[in-house]
Enzyme design. Structure first.
Site, short mmCIF file in Angstrom:
data_model
loop_
_atom_site.label_atom_id
_atom_site.label_comp_id
_atom_site.label_asym_id
_atom_site.label_seq_id
_atom_site.Cartn_x
_atom_site.Cartn_y
_atom_site.Cartn_z
N HIS A 166 3.82 0.81 6.06
CA HIS A 166 4.46 -0.35 6.66
C HIS A 166 5.74 -0.75 5.92
O HIS A 166 6.02 -0.29 4.81
CB HIS A 166 3.49 -1.54 6.70
CG HIS A 166 3.10 -2.07 5.34
ND1 HIS A 166 3.86 -2.96 4.64
CD2 HIS A 166 1.99 -1.84 4.58
CE1 HIS A 166 3.26 -3.26 3.50
NE2 HIS A 166 2.12 -2.58 3.44
N CYS A 182 -1.85 -0.24 0.39
CA CYS A 182 -1.00 0.28 1.46
C CYS A 182 0.27 0.90 0.88
O CYS A 182 0.67 0.61 -0.25
CB CYS A 182 -0.64 -0.83 2.44
SG CYS A 182 -2.03 -1.38 3.46
#
Length: 207
Positions: A166, A182
């Site tokens: 992301h 992440c």
């Protein structure tokens, strides 16, 4: 015969040729692509890219792998993400990765792609940071949203891994281990990757 003018001309020609060769190098480093961007009604700020180490600027590099084009390979140790291309090349992006205790590795696939995603902090994260409880129902998209401008959702045989590729508004975290697991990219980079990567693409995360 006076050879001096000929030698000077030859030297100038060689100099110009070398200049032409060296000018080709930076064409593969996209340091000029980090300006302000208007996207889906949001205004992404420009990135002070000169403050980001040059190796983490988006660039095309030589990359030998048996994986097919379209595969994404994440090197968490070196803080690079590679999008495999044809002819032994890859688009390389600088990334931020999970801090100590939140590292992960494995193989997954992109199950979903979302533009300007909503961010919902996991229950465990809210437990560690109670101030995030106000976003238990989801934080709306925006330039301060932790998922940034794009998110690629990683699933494996067991379903949703909980991990994402992301964007991030925290450009200064690139090249560092600061996330909760992440893989984060500069917003301008995740937009570029989003446009290249396909749903179903294989993602290999190495430690």
């Amino acid at each position: 015969m006076n050879l001096k003018p000929i030698l000077i001309a030859a030297a100038l020609g060689l100099s110009a040729a070398l200049a032409g060769c060296t000018s080709m190098g930076p064409a593969h480093i996209f340091s000029s692509d980090y300006g302000s961007v208007k996207d889906a009604g949001y205004q992404l700020p420009s990135i002070p890219i000169s403050k980001v180490p040059r190796q983490y600027h988006r660039q095309i590099v030589s990359f030998e792998t048996k994986e097919k084009p379209g595969t994404i390979i994440v090197d968490t140790r070196e803080k690079f993400l590679y999008f495999v291309m044809e002819d032994g090349k890859a688009m390389r992006y600088g990334i931020g990765v999970g801090r100590e205790g939140f590292e992960w590795a494995g193989t997954a696939r992109i199950a979903m792609k979302r533009e300007w995603p909503t961010w919902t902090p996991p229950r465990a994260m809210i437990g560690r940071q109670p101030e995030l409880a106000k976003w238990a129902g989801g934080m709306p998209p925006g330039t301060s949203n932790p998922l940034g401008a794009r998110a690629l959702y990683l699933f494996n045989k067991g379903g949703d891994t909980g991990y994402r590729l992301h964007g991030t508004p925290e450009w200064n975290s690139i090249g560092k281990a600061m996330s909760s697991g992440c893989i984060r990219l500069i917003n301008q980079d995740i937009i570029d990757l989003y446009n290249r990567a396909e749903v179903g693409a294989k993602v290999i995360v190495k430690r």
